[in-house]
Motif scaffolding. Structure first.
Motif, PDB file in Angstrom:
ATOM      1  N   LEU A  15      40.344  11.390-104.882  1.00 56.59           N
ATOM      2  CA  LEU A  15      40.280  11.769-103.418  1.00 56.59           C
ATOM      3  C   LEU A  15      41.596  11.527-102.850  1.00 56.59           C
ATOM      4  O   LEU A  15      42.584  10.731-103.284  1.00 56.59           O
ATOM      5  CB  LEU A  15      39.111  10.848-102.694  1.00 56.59           C
ATOM      6  CG  LEU A  15      37.604  10.961-103.301  1.00 56.59           C
ATOM      7  CD1 LEU A  15      36.927   9.912-102.611  1.00 56.59           C
ATOM      8  CD2 LEU A  15      37.202  12.317-103.191  1.00 56.59           C
ATOM      9  N   THR A  16      41.812  12.133-101.901  1.00 59.52           N
ATOM     10  CA  THR A  16      42.861  12.163-100.812  1.00 59.52           C
ATOM     11  C   THR A  16      42.559  10.967 -99.900  1.00 59.52           C
ATOM     12  O   THR A  16      41.638  10.510 -99.896  1.00 59.52           O
ATOM     13  CB  THR A  16      43.101  13.312-100.061  1.00 59.52           C
ATOM     14  OG1 THR A  16      42.018  13.586 -99.174  1.00 59.52           O
ATOM     15  CG2 THR A  16      43.341  14.764-100.564  1.00 59.52           C
ATOM     16  N   ALA A  17      43.559  10.129 -99.628  1.00 61.28           N
ATOM     17  CA  ALA A  17      43.433   8.994 -98.548  1.00 61.28           C
ATOM     18  C   ALA A  17      42.680   9.353 -97.447  1.00 61.28           C
ATOM     19  O   ALA A  17      41.867   8.594 -97.114  1.00 61.28           O
ATOM     20  CB  ALA A  17      44.643   8.342 -98.409  1.00 61.28           C
ATOM     21  N   VAL A  18      42.943  10.601 -96.886  1.00 60.95           N
ATOM     22  CA  VAL A  18      42.107  10.900 -95.821  1.00 60.95           C
ATOM     23  C   VAL A  18      40.441  11.277 -95.701  1.00 60.95           C
ATOM     24  O   VAL A  18      39.875  10.544 -95.134  1.00 60.95           O
ATOM     25  CB  VAL A  18      42.824  12.378 -95.218  1.00 60.95           C
ATOM     26  CG1 VAL A  18      42.086  12.975 -93.948  1.00 60.95           C
ATOM     27  CG2 VAL A  18      44.300  11.945 -94.319  1.00 60.95           C
ATOM     28  N   ASP A  19      40.377  12.004 -97.185  1.00 62.66           N
ATOM     29  CA  ASP A  19      38.904  12.178 -97.477  1.00 62.66           C
ATOM     30  C   ASP A  19      38.277  10.797 -97.666  1.00 62.66           C
ATOM     31  O   ASP A  19      37.179  10.592 -97.371  1.00 62.66           O
ATOM     32  CB  ASP A  19      38.758  13.135 -98.772  1.00 62.66           C
ATOM     33  CG  ASP A  19      38.909  14.676 -98.213  1.00 62.66           C
ATOM     34  OD1 ASP A  19      39.240  15.056 -97.052  1.00 62.66           O
ATOM     35  OD2 ASP A  19      38.820  15.457 -99.076  1.00 62.66           O
ATOM     36  N   HIS A  20      38.977   9.961 -98.353  1.00 63.04           N
ATOM     37  CA  HIS A  20      38.456   8.833 -98.749  1.00 63.04           C
ATOM     38  C   HIS A  20      38.111   7.778 -97.200  1.00 63.04           C
ATOM     39  O   HIS A  20      36.895   7.431 -97.340  1.00 63.04           O
ATOM     40  CB  HIS A  20      39.314   7.663 -99.668  1.00 63.04           C
ATOM     41  CG  HIS A  20      38.543   6.724-100.177  1.00 63.04           C
ATOM     42  ND1 HIS A  20      38.683   5.448 -99.517  1.00 63.04           N
ATOM     43  CD2 HIS A  20      37.877   6.540-101.282  1.00 63.04           C
ATOM     44  CE1 HIS A  20      37.678   4.500-100.471  1.00 63.04           C
ATOM     45  NE2 HIS A  20      37.414   5.082-101.344  1.00 63.04           N
ATOM     46  N   GLU A  21      38.935   7.938 -96.516  1.00 62.05           N
ATOM     47  CA  GLU A  21      38.690   7.191 -95.136  1.00 62.05           C
ATOM     48  C   GLU A  21      37.446   7.807 -94.348  1.00 62.05           C
ATOM     49  O   GLU A  21      36.580   6.917 -94.011  1.00 62.05           O
ATOM     50  CB  GLU A  21      40.150   6.945 -94.406  1.00 62.05           C
ATOM     51  CG  GLU A  21      40.013   6.423 -93.199  1.00 62.05           C
ATOM     52  CD  GLU A  21      41.248   6.515 -92.329  1.00 62.05           C
ATOM     53  OE1 GLU A  21      41.310   6.602 -91.277  1.00 62.05           O
ATOM     54  OE2 GLU A  21      42.359   6.347 -93.146  1.00 62.05           O
ATOM     55  N   ARG A  22      37.648   9.223 -94.298  1.00 60.69           N
ATOM     56  CA  ARG A  22      36.590   9.663 -93.440  1.00 60.69           C
ATOM     57  C   ARG A  22      35.377   9.589 -94.050  1.00 60.69           C
ATOM     58  O   ARG A  22      34.440   9.463 -93.441  1.00 60.69           O
ATOM     59  CB  ARG A  22      37.007  11.262 -93.121  1.00 60.69           C
ATOM     60  CG  ARG A  22      38.153  11.334 -92.143  1.00 60.69           C
ATOM     61  CD  ARG A  22      38.577  12.460 -91.734  1.00 60.69           C
ATOM     62  NE  ARG A  22      39.668  12.625 -90.890  1.00 60.69           N
ATOM     63  CZ  ARG A  22      40.651  13.544 -90.722  1.00 60.69           C
ATOM     64  NH1 ARG A  22      40.593  14.473 -91.712  1.00 60.69           N
ATOM     65  NH2 ARG A  22      41.424  13.377 -90.101  1.00 60.69           N
ATOM     66  N   LEU A  23      35.214   9.733 -95.585  1.00 60.30           N
ATOM     67  CA  LEU A  23      33.829   9.623 -96.226  1.00 60.30           C
ATOM     68  C   LEU A  23      33.519   8.610 -96.308  1.00 60.30           C
ATOM     69  O   LEU A  23      32.101   8.420 -96.094  1.00 60.30           O
ATOM     70  CB  LEU A  23      33.978  10.226 -97.548  1.00 60.30           C
ATOM     71  CG  LEU A  23      34.266  11.703 -97.550  1.00 60.30           C
ATOM     72  CD1 LEU A  23      34.701  12.475 -98.894  1.00 60.30           C
ATOM     73  CD2 LEU A  23      33.164  12.788 -96.724  1.00 60.30           C
ATOM     74  N   THR A  24      34.251   7.533 -96.321  1.00 64.29           N
ATOM     75  CA  THR A  24      33.686   5.958 -96.223  1.00 64.29           C
ATOM     76  C   THR A  24      33.151   5.783 -94.885  1.00 64.29           C
ATOM     77  O   THR A  24      31.874   5.067 -94.717  1.00 64.29           O
ATOM     78  CB  THR A  24      34.812   4.844 -96.164  1.00 64.29           C
ATOM     79  OG1 THR A  24      35.439   5.214 -97.738  1.00 64.29           O
ATOM     80  CG2 THR A  24      34.281   3.680 -96.309  1.00 64.29           C
ATOM     81  N   GLN A  25      33.594   6.157 -93.656  1.00 70.45           N
ATOM     82  CA  GLN A  25      33.008   6.054 -92.501  1.00 70.45           C
ATOM     83  C   GLN A  25      31.685   7.052 -92.398  1.00 70.45           C
ATOM     84  O   GLN A  25      30.774   6.420 -91.811  1.00 70.45           O
ATOM     85  CB  GLN A  25      34.166   6.436 -91.177  1.00 70.45           C
ATOM     86  CG  GLN A  25      35.265   5.586 -91.351  1.00 70.45           C
ATOM     87  CD  GLN A  25      36.075   6.325 -90.388  1.00 70.45           C
ATOM     88  OE1 GLN A  25      36.024   7.537 -89.885  1.00 70.45           O
ATOM     89  NE2 GLN A  25      37.441   5.440 -90.063  1.00 70.45           N
ATOM     90  N   LEU A  26      31.764   8.083 -93.082  1.00 68.02           N
ATOM     91  CA  LEU A  26      30.467   9.016 -92.892  1.00 68.02           C
ATOM     92  C   LEU A  26      29.380   8.161 -93.544  1.00 68.02           C
ATOM     93  O   LEU A  26      28.046   8.522 -93.170  1.00 68.02           O
ATOM     94  CB  LEU A  26      30.774  10.197 -93.332  1.00 68.02           C
ATOM     95  CG  LEU A  26      29.583  11.408 -93.359  1.00 68.02           C
ATOM     96  CD1 LEU A  26      29.117  11.580 -92.019  1.00 68.02           C
ATOM     97  CD2 LEU A  26      30.044  12.711 -94.198  1.00 68.02           C
ATOM     98  N   ALA A  27      29.557   7.784 -94.767  1.00 66.63           N
ATOM     99  CA  ALA A  27      28.475   6.950 -95.587  1.00 66.63           C
ATOM    100  C   ALA A  27      27.934   5.738 -94.930  1.00 66.63           C
ATOM    101  O   ALA A  27      27.064   5.640 -94.821  1.00 66.63           O
ATOM    102  CB  ALA A  27      29.140   6.739 -97.022  1.00 66.63           C
ATOM    103  N   THR A  28      29.016   5.226 -93.984  1.00 66.83           N
ATOM    104  CA  THR A  28      28.539   4.011 -93.569  1.00 66.83           C
ATOM    105  C   THR A  28      27.448   4.333 -92.048  1.00 66.83           C
ATOM    106  O   THR A  28      26.423   3.902 -92.225  1.00 66.83           O
ATOM    107  CB  THR A  28      29.666   3.105 -92.839  1.00 66.83           C
ATOM    108  OG1 THR A  28      30.348   2.671 -93.992  1.00 66.83           O
ATOM    109  CG2 THR A  28      28.936   1.968 -91.989  1.00 66.83           C
ATOM    110  N   ALA A  29      27.927   5.532 -91.744  1.00 63.06           N
ATOM    111  CA  ALA A  29      27.215   6.038 -90.472  1.00 63.06           C
ATOM    112  C   ALA A  29      25.839   6.740 -90.945  1.00 63.06           C
ATOM    113  O   ALA A  29      24.736   6.547 -90.179  1.00 63.06           O
ATOM    114  CB  ALA A  29      28.192   6.945 -89.661  1.00 63.06           C
TER     115      ALA A  29
END
Length: 142
Positions: A15-29
């Motif tokens: 994963l790209t760093a940006v995708d990893h960061e945004r998807l981590t936030q999405l999974a949490t939400a």
């Protein structure tokens, strides 16, 4: 709870760093509204190799990528674009990362296969045939 990405060892994903960061936030939400898919996405994020900021691999599925994949059970090939939930439109082939197949596709490279479980409980296997780079506008969440 059993993993929805079924069967054996899972392929290595990147994963790209940006995708990893945004998807981590999405999974949490999404934990309260889509607990099973959010948990599966979190599992995928936890096992991913994360590239340095600004780097990506051309043949790897990331957010906004257009992906051609083959269903190994039926032999049917499908082209989809992987998007954030608010941009999903199945009629236009834009599938949400918060779907079982969207979660299965993220981070796979051309030629990789993965088993995944449909919402109906059927186990399927898909293989990525081709990946088209996303347009810059498609990478950002809406």
């Amino acid at each position: 709870m059993a993993s929805r990405l079924s069967g054996g060892a899972k392929p290595r994903i990147t994963l790209t760093a940006v995708d990893h960061e945004r998807l981590t936030q999405l999974a949490t939400a999404a934990t309260d509204t889509f607990p099973e898919v959010a948990a599966e996405l979190a599992d995928e994020l936890a096992r991913a190799r994360v590239l340095a900021k600004g780097r990506h691999l051309a043949d790897t599925v990331r957010m906004g990528s257009e992906v051609l994949f083959r269903d190994e059970t039926t032999g049917r090939e499908t082209t989809v674009t992987l998007v954030y939930p608010q941009d999903a439109d199945i009629a236009q082939g834009r599938i949400s990362i918060l779907t079982p197949v969207g979660t299965a596709l993220i981070g796979l490279s051309v030629g990789q296969s993965i088993n995944w479980t449909t919402r109906g409980g059927d186990v399927k296997r898909l293989t990525v045939q081709a990946v088209r780079e996303p347009a810059q506008a498609e990478v950002l969440p809406g």
